[in-house]
Design an enzyme around this catalytic site. Structure first.
Site, PDB file in Angstrom:
ATOM      1  N   LYS A  81       0.860  -1.188   0.000  1.00 53.66           N
ATOM      2  CA  LYS A  81       0.000   0.000   0.000  1.00 53.66           C
ATOM      3  C   LYS A  81       0.896   1.237   0.000  1.00 53.66           C
ATOM      4  O   LYS A  81       1.957   1.233   0.657  1.00 53.66           O
ATOM      5  CB  LYS A  81      -0.885  -0.049   1.247  1.00 53.66           C
ATOM      6  CG  LYS A  81      -1.930   1.035   1.353  1.00 53.66           C
ATOM      7  CD  LYS A  81      -2.820   0.789   2.581  1.00 53.66           C
ATOM      8  CE  LYS A  81      -3.883   1.848   2.762  1.00 53.66           C
ATOM      9  NZ  LYS A  81      -4.753   1.591   3.933  1.00 53.66           N
ATOM     10  N   SER A 156      -9.747   1.592   3.214  1.00 50.24           N
ATOM     11  CA  SER A 156      -8.917   2.363   2.327  1.00 50.24           C
ATOM     12  C   SER A 156      -7.902   1.531   1.539  1.00 50.24           C
ATOM     13  O   SER A 156      -7.350   2.035   0.571  1.00 50.24           O
ATOM     14  CB  SER A 156      -8.155   3.415   3.139  1.00 50.24           C
ATOM     15  OG  SER A 156      -7.281   2.780   4.057  1.00 50.24           O
ATOM     16  N   SER A 180      -9.768  -0.945   7.309  1.00 51.86           N
ATOM     17  CA  SER A 180      -9.224  -0.771   5.961  1.00 51.86           C
ATOM     18  C   SER A 180      -8.519  -1.969   5.345  1.00 51.86           C
ATOM     19  O   SER A 180      -8.240  -1.937   4.147  1.00 51.86           O
ATOM     20  CB  SER A 180      -8.269   0.411   5.940  1.00 51.86           C
ATOM     21  OG  SER A 180      -8.994   1.582   5.802  1.00 51.86           O
TER      22      SER A 180
HETATM   23  N1  GLN Z   1     -12.996   3.912   6.768  1.00 56.52           N
HETATM   24  C1  GLN Z   1     -12.432   4.374   7.991  1.00 56.52           C
HETATM   25  C2  GLN Z   1     -12.027   5.820   7.847  1.00 56.52           C
HETATM   26  O1  GLN Z   1     -12.283   6.388   6.861  1.00 56.52           O
HETATM   27  C3  GLN Z   1     -11.263   3.527   8.390  1.00 56.52           C
HETATM   28  C4  GLN Z   1     -10.167   3.618   7.419  1.00 56.52           C
HETATM   29  C5  GLN Z   1      -8.963   2.797   7.807  1.00 56.52           C
HETATM   30  O2  GLN Z   1      -9.072   1.755   8.455  1.00 56.52           O
HETATM   31  N2  GLN Z   1      -7.797   3.290   7.441  1.00 56.52           N
HETATM   32  O3  GLN Z   1     -11.459   6.375   8.719  1.00 56.52           O
END
Ligand code: GLN
Length: 490
Positions: A81, A156, A180
């Site tokens: 990532k 994400s 995420s």
């Molecule tokens: N979807 C959540 C956010 O927008 C968690 C994202 C993540 O785990 N990085 O914060």
């Protein structure tokens, strides 16, 4: 479907490399060729490292030709990532503000995999700074779900999941702050594990919310997940939050059955918001675990409903502080037209951050400001403790907890883009785990509307072995992980 090299799992590829049926160069070429055929539609990558990858594969082949032993992940094409620092390789966090950032050092996970002989084929697309649930917050372009290109891959770590699902990498790493790794794994029909807070070093992981962030593997099956976790886990003196707890032999855990294991089924995860077909798949999976000898019992995690609002105060609060360092002075994007320093800061940040980041910075700054700190930030911290206590009590009685990973299958791109609240709700079942610092895995458990459904297994701190044990028993007795998206190749 004809057997392809890029379609192999890491452990299958390892066996072929070991038996000299395949070279690391052939493996890498196959994955790069696959990427060239699918990437224009999937968009999982931000940076491709074709030449570097082939060079690394050649080195591996030379080592093997010289009679050296093949290590478990050696010669296997993988990707990271784009929030994990890679020395000399652009690391953008999918943000304009870091569009030209080339780190002078490797994240510990990148370093460990590099030393284990991994072949890095590229850096993966994501929501900007890991904030989002659909990958639509990437400053560059959204990722498309390989099962249906009109749908979101989740976020994400959408690039991490879509690359594995489309055979554009044999495995990848993602990061999980509120779901995420698990939610995109669920949406793309692959395996994703969020380790216990402190299990994997975050040195060189660009911070989103430091009390919640963890790095985890995204793989094609549970055995690969055990291998990759084993390779990246462990104490790191460069990360003061990494725990000095011995790393188990995760592959060994796969050999045990689950007879008599006690599994809690939290009723709050089967309430409002859960899609009926997803619910049916999860209940089928619970039945399967019972057939395999587990003792499943309905139970309660009473503070679940407060986890989401607490998270959306705590995570933005931490993010607002972490993002303060991007000022255009030492690295990253800078507005060159500003005439004085304050204007330069303002314009750099206004132009460099996308709309969701600005929303988070404002929410977080508000929650931390004097007069509101006690009412919002401190209260959210107290809720966090209650959520953790729910789990502590549950784990006195249960070995693992099983629930859906996400309330629905992958939604359409654009469907929630203008409705932040509805987007945030897609993390309903993953967020409590981060608040409590626990490990959890998502594994495929069937299809609904032709799209994958993810089963979430939550464990005690540092008991990733139990998660892998349950996940492997389920996987080996069901066909779901063998299903692949039909990405027709032109
Ligand atoms: N979807 C959540 C956010 O927008 C968690 C994202 C993540 O785990 N990085 O914060």
């Amino acid at each position: 479907m004809a057997l392809t090299i890029h379609g192999l799992t890491a452990h299958e590829m390892h066996d072929k490399l070991k038996n000299k049926e395949l070279s690391a160069t052939e493996a890498t070429k196959s994955v790069l060729d696959r990427i060239s055929k699918t990437e224009s539609r999937v968009k999982a990558y931000l940076t491709l490292l074709s030449e570097e990858a082939l060079k690394k594969a050649e080195q591996v082949d030379k080592r093997l030709a010289a009679g050296e032993d093949l290590r478990p992940l050696e010669g296997i094409p993988m990707a990271l990532k784009d929030n994990m620092c890679t020395e000399g390789i652009k690391t953008t966090c999918a943000s304009k503000i870091l569009h030209n950032f080339i780190p002078p050092y490797n994240a510990t996970v990148a370093e460990k995999l590099e030393k284990a002989g991994a072949v890095l084929v590229g850096k993966l697309n994501m929501d900007e700074f890991a904030m989002g649930s659909s990958n639509e917050n990437s400053s560059f372009y959204p990722v498309h779900n390989p099962w249906d290109l009109e749908r979101a891959p989740g976020g994400s770590s959408g690039g991490s999941a879509a690359a594995v699902a489309s055979d554009g990498a044999i495995y990848t790493l993602g990061s999980d702050t509120g779901g995420s790794v698990r939610q995109p794994a669920s949406f793309c029909g692959v395996v994703g594990l969020k380790p216990t807070y402190g299990r994997v070093s975050r040195y060189g992981l660009i911070a989103y919310a430091s009390s919640l962030d963890q790095i985890g593997p995204v793989t094609k099956d549970v055995r690969d997940c055990a291998w990759v976790l084993g390779a990246i886990a462990g104490h790191d003196e460069k990360d003061s939050t990494s725990a000095n707890v011995p790393v188990s032999d995760y592959s060994h855990a796969l050999n045990k059955d689950i007879k008599g294991m006690k599994v809690g089924i939290p009723k709050e995860y089967f309430a409002e918001g859960l899609d009926e077909e997803v619910k049916a798949k999860i209940l089928e999976a619970v039945k399967k675990l019972e057939d395999l000898g587990a003792v499943c019992e309905e139970m309660s995690l009473p503070h679940t409903e407060y986890a989401l609002p607490a998270f959306y105060l705590l995570a933005p609060a931490e993010a607002s502080s972490n993002l303060a360092r991007y000022d255009g002075v030492r690295y990253g994007y800078r507005d060159k037209n500003a005439e004085d320093l304050i204007t330069m800061y303002k314009q750099t940040r206004s132009q460099g951050f996308g709309p969701e980041l600005k929303r988070r910075i404002m929410l977080g700054t508000y929650a931390l400001s004097s007069g509101y700190y006690d009412a919002y930030y401190l209260k959210a911290l107290k809720v966090r403790t209650l959520v953790k206590q729910d789990f502590d009590q549950a784990f006195e009685r249960y070995d693992v907890i099983v629930a859906p990973t996400a309330p629905t299958v992958a939604f359409r791109l654009g469907e929630k883009a203008d409705d932040p609240l509805s987007m945030y709700l897609s993390d309903l079942f993953t967020i409590p785990v981060n608040l409590a610092g626990l490990p959890a895995i998502s594994i495929p458990c069937g299809l609904s509307q032709g799209m994958p459904v993810g089963l979430q297994i939550i464990g005690k701190p540092f008991d990733e072995a139990a998660l892998l044990q349950v996940a492997y028993n389920f996987e080996q007795n069901t066909p779901h992980h063998k299903l692949k998206p039909q990405l027709e190749v032109e």
